[in-house]
Design a protein around this motif. Structure first.
Motif, PDB file in Angstrom:
ATOM      1  N   MET A   1       0.842  -1.177   0.000  1.00  0.00           N
ATOM      2  CA  MET A   1       0.000   0.000   0.000  1.00  0.00           C
ATOM      3  C   MET A   1       0.890   1.244   0.000  1.00  0.00           C
ATOM      4  O   MET A   1       1.833   1.342   0.761  1.00  0.00           O
ATOM      5  N   LYS A   3       1.938   4.916   0.839  1.00  0.00           N
ATOM      6  CA  LYS A   3       1.703   5.916   1.876  1.00  0.00           C
ATOM      7  C   LYS A   3       2.673   7.064   1.647  1.00  0.00           C
ATOM      8  O   LYS A   3       3.650   6.927   0.915  1.00  0.00           O
ATOM      9  N   ASN A  24      -2.297   8.406   4.181  1.00  0.00           N
ATOM     10  CA  ASN A  24      -2.652   7.437   3.143  1.00  0.00           C
ATOM     11  C   ASN A  24      -2.931   8.089   1.795  1.00  0.00           C
ATOM     12  O   ASN A  24      -2.916   7.422   0.772  1.00  0.00           O
ATOM     13  N   SER A  25      -3.223   9.399   1.792  1.00  0.00           N
ATOM     14  CA  SER A  25      -3.624  10.082   0.571  1.00  0.00           C
ATOM     15  C   SER A  25      -3.079  11.508   0.573  1.00  0.00           C
ATOM     16  O   SER A  25      -2.877  12.107   1.634  1.00  0.00           O
ATOM     17  N   SER A  47       7.403   9.324  -0.426  1.00  0.00           N
ATOM     18  CA  SER A  47       6.464   8.200  -0.432  1.00  0.00           C
ATOM     19  C   SER A  47       7.151   6.919   0.000  1.00  0.00           C
ATOM     20  O   SER A  47       8.362   6.764  -0.146  1.00  0.00           O
ATOM     21  N   GLU A  50       4.303   0.086   1.612  1.00  0.00           N
ATOM     22  CA  GLU A  50       4.293  -0.964   2.615  1.00  0.00           C
ATOM     23  C   GLU A  50       4.075  -2.300   1.943  1.00  0.00           C
ATOM     24  O   GLU A  50       3.237  -2.431   1.060  1.00  0.00           O
TER      25      GLU A  50
END
Length: 65
Positions: A1, A3, A24-25, A47, A50
Motif C-alpha cells: 500500500m 503511503k 494514506n492520501s 512516499s 508498505e
C-alpha cells in the motif's frame, strides 16, 4: 500500500516545525501547503510502499531437515 511522509519545515533554517507524519492520501495537500506557505514554511512529501507479503524463513536443523 502506498503511503506518504509529510514533513513541515522552516524555509530559512530547514528545521522541522512538526514531526514528520504518514498519510494514506495526498487529498487536500495543495490547500494545506498554501495555508502554510505565508508563514514561511514548506511542505515536503516523500512516499513509501508498505509490503504485506512477507515470507517467513525456514529454519534448518543440524541434520539438514
Amino acid at each position: 500500500m502506498q503511503k506518504f511522509i509529510i514533513s513541515v519545515k522552516e524555509k530559512n533554517s530547514g528545521r522541522d516545525v512538526v514531526s514528520p507524519y504518514i498519510v494514506n492520501s495526498l487529498s487536500g495537500l495543495g490547500n494545506y501547503s498554501e495555508r502554510l506557505s505565508p508563514m514561511g514554511l514548506i511542505v515536503i512529501v516523500d512516499s513509501i510502499k508498505e509490503e504485506d507479503n512477507f515470507v517467513e524463513p525456514i529454519k534448518q536443523t543440524q541434520d539438514g531437515n
